[in-house]
Design a protein around this motif. Structure first.
Motif, PDB file in Angstrom:
ATOM      1  N   LEU A 168       0.828  -1.195   0.000  1.00 58.15           N
ATOM      2  CA  LEU A 168       0.000   0.000   0.000  1.00 58.15           C
ATOM      3  C   LEU A 168       0.872   1.260   0.000  1.00 58.15           C
ATOM      4  CD1 LEU A 168      -2.840   1.203   0.106  1.00 58.15           C
ATOM      5  CD2 LEU A 168      -2.699   1.090   2.600  1.00 58.15           C
ATOM      6  N   LEU A 169       1.948   1.291   0.796  1.00 53.70           N
ATOM      7  CA  LEU A 169       2.860   2.425   0.821  1.00 53.70           C
ATOM      8  C   LEU A 169       3.574   2.598  -0.516  1.00 53.70           C
ATOM      9  CD1 LEU A 169       4.446   2.238   4.384  1.00 53.70           C
ATOM     10  CD2 LEU A 169       2.887   3.951   3.502  1.00 53.70           C
ATOM     11  N   ASP A 170       3.984   1.487  -1.126  1.00 53.93           N
ATOM     12  CA  ASP A 170       4.635   1.553  -2.438  1.00 53.93           C
ATOM     13  C   ASP A 170       3.686   2.126  -3.488  1.00 53.93           C
ATOM     14  OD1 ASP A 170       7.052   0.607  -1.528  1.00 53.93           O
ATOM     15  OD2 ASP A 170       6.651  -1.486  -2.123  1.00 53.93           O
ATOM     16  N   LYS A 171       2.429   1.702  -3.459  1.00 55.46           N
ATOM     17  CA  LYS A 171       1.447   2.227  -4.405  1.00 55.46           C
ATOM     18  C   LYS A 171       1.237   3.727  -4.193  1.00 55.46           C
ATOM     19  CE  LYS A 171      -1.156  -1.949  -5.404  1.00 55.46           C
ATOM     20  NZ  LYS A 171      -2.463  -2.629  -5.350  1.00 55.46           N
ATOM     21  N   ALA A 172       1.168   4.133  -2.931  1.00 48.01           N
ATOM     22  CA  ALA A 172       0.982   5.550  -2.624  1.00 48.01           C
ATOM     23  C   ALA A 172       2.178   6.364  -3.104  1.00 48.01           C
ATOM     24  CB  ALA A 172       0.775   5.747  -1.122  1.00 48.01           C
ATOM     25  N   LYS A 173       3.400   5.870  -2.891  1.00 43.78           N
ATOM     26  CA  LYS A 173       4.608   6.565  -3.353  1.00 43.78           C
ATOM     27  C   LYS A 173       4.607   6.701  -4.873  1.00 43.78           C
ATOM     28  CE  LYS A 173       7.787   4.997   0.210  1.00 43.78           C
ATOM     29  NZ  LYS A 173       8.993   4.202   0.452  1.00 43.78           N
ATOM     30  N   ASN A 174       4.280   5.620  -5.563  1.00 43.16           N
ATOM     31  CA  ASN A 174       4.247   5.648  -7.025  1.00 43.16           C
ATOM     32  C   ASN A 174       3.187   6.617  -7.540  1.00 43.16           C
ATOM     33  OD1 ASN A 174       6.317   3.794  -7.249  1.00 43.16           O
ATOM     34  ND2 ASN A 174       4.933   2.028  -7.384  1.00 43.16           N
ATOM     35  N   PHE A 175       2.032   6.650  -6.874  1.00 44.73           N
ATOM     36  CA  PHE A 175       0.967   7.558  -7.276  1.00 44.73           C
ATOM     37  C   PHE A 175       1.414   9.014  -7.134  1.00 44.73           C
ATOM     38  CE2 PHE A 175      -2.714  10.195  -6.146  1.00 44.73           C
ATOM     39  CZ  PHE A 175      -3.498  10.012  -7.275  1.00 44.73           C
ATOM     40  N   VAL A 176       1.996   9.349  -5.990  1.00 48.30           N
ATOM     41  CA  VAL A 176       2.455  10.718  -5.752  1.00 48.30           C
ATOM     42  C   VAL A 176       3.572  11.078  -6.720  1.00 48.30           C
ATOM     43  CG1 VAL A 176       3.621  12.221  -4.093  1.00 48.30           C
ATOM     44  CG2 VAL A 176       1.717  10.788  -3.350  1.00 48.30           C
ATOM     45  N   ALA A 177       4.528  10.174  -6.946  1.00 50.47           N
ATOM     46  CA  ALA A 177       5.639  10.441  -7.867  1.00 50.47           C
ATOM     47  C   ALA A 177       5.127  10.676  -9.283  1.00 50.47           C
ATOM     48  CB  ALA A 177       6.626   9.281  -7.843  1.00 50.47           C
ATOM     49  N   GLU A 178       4.141   9.910  -9.695  1.00 49.86           N
ATOM     50  CA  GLU A 178       3.569  10.079 -11.041  1.00 49.86           C
ATOM     51  C   GLU A 178       2.852  11.416 -11.173  1.00 49.86           C
ATOM     52  OE1 GLU A 178      -0.038   8.097 -13.516  1.00 49.86           O
ATOM     53  OE2 GLU A 178       1.360   6.690 -12.578  1.00 49.86           O
ATOM     54  N   LYS A 179       2.099  11.810 -10.163  1.00 44.94           N
ATOM     55  CA  LYS A 179       1.378  13.080 -10.206  1.00 44.94           C
ATOM     56  C   LYS A 179       2.343  14.265 -10.209  1.00 44.94           C
ATOM     57  CE  LYS A 179      -2.758  11.569 -10.389  1.00 44.94           C
ATOM     58  NZ  LYS A 179      -3.497  11.694 -11.631  1.00 44.94           N
ATOM     59  N   VAL A 180       3.399  14.192  -9.400  1.00 43.35           N
ATOM     60  CA  VAL A 180       4.383  15.275  -9.348  1.00 43.35           C
ATOM     61  C   VAL A 180       5.134  15.380 -10.673  1.00 43.35           C
ATOM     62  CG1 VAL A 180       6.554  15.990  -8.260  1.00 43.35           C
ATOM     63  CG2 VAL A 180       4.626  15.280  -6.840  1.00 43.35           C
ATOM     64  N   ALA A 181       5.453  14.259 -11.290  1.00 42.33           N
ATOM     65  CA  ALA A 181       6.185  14.265 -12.559  1.00 42.33           C
ATOM     66  C   ALA A 181       5.359  14.885 -13.685  1.00 42.33           C
ATOM     67  CB  ALA A 181       6.605  12.853 -12.936  1.00 42.33           C
ATOM     68  N   ASN A 182       4.035  14.807 -13.581  1.00 40.23           N
ATOM     69  CA  ASN A 182       3.168  15.314 -14.642  1.00 40.23           C
ATOM     70  C   ASN A 182       2.669  16.739 -14.400  1.00 40.23           C
ATOM     71  OD1 ASN A 182       3.340  12.980 -16.193  1.00 40.23           O
ATOM     72  ND2 ASN A 182       1.712  11.985 -15.026  1.00 40.23           N
TER      73      ASN A 182
END
Length: 151
Positions: free
Chosen positions: A4-18
């Motif tokens: 769950l933490l990994d998914k949350a990190k990936n979600f935030v990283a993807e949103k920040v990158a875009n």
């Protein structure tokens, strides 16, 4: 829990990158003025702010080169801010002392111009990111002022 933490990190990283970032271009460098201290050129920088709110410009730094030599450099501290959802044209004065121009006689030659490269760094303060520098560069030729320009 780890997944769950990994998914949350990936979600935030993807949103920040875009997230859209401001874009800038160095449009023109022209003669502006002659004074006792030297010649002033005017660099025009177009900056588009994709955000709905104004963002502050921390500083604009520049290095003006000719014949692979630095002939002027400087900083313009706190030049203002960029209005939200607008394209803004900033004017950056670049001052070149007369003694430097005299040392460029070989480059000036018969055509009465100097080949230049202007490297400019536009540092803005982005929320969440902090200070963000947009590097810009332009090469070209600038005509030197003649007597008719001075008088």
């Amino acid at each position: 829990m780890s997944q769950l933490l990994d998914k949350a990190k990936n979600f935030v990283a993807e949103k920040v990158a875009n997230i859209k970032k401001p874009e800038a271009s160095l449009d023109d460098v022209d003669f502006k003025d002659v004074s006792r201290e030297g010649v002033t050129y005017n660099a025009k920088v177009s900056v588009s702010n994709p955000y709905g709110t104004a963002i502050p410009i921390c500083e604009i730094s520049y290095t003006f080169k000719s014949a692979d030599r630095v002939i002027a450099s400087g900083k313009m501290a706190d030049p203002g801010s960029l209005p939200g959802n607008e394209k803004t044209v900033l004017e950056v004065p670049v001052k070149v002392p007369h003694n430097i121009l005299v040392s460029l006689v070989r480059d000036i030659g018969a055509d009465w111009d100097i080949d230049y490269q202007l490297d400019l760094g536009l540092t803005i303060d982005l929320p969440l990111f902090g200070d963000f520098t947009i590097p810009l560069s332009r090469k070209g030729e600038i005509k030197l002022p003649t007597l008719s320009d001075v008088f």
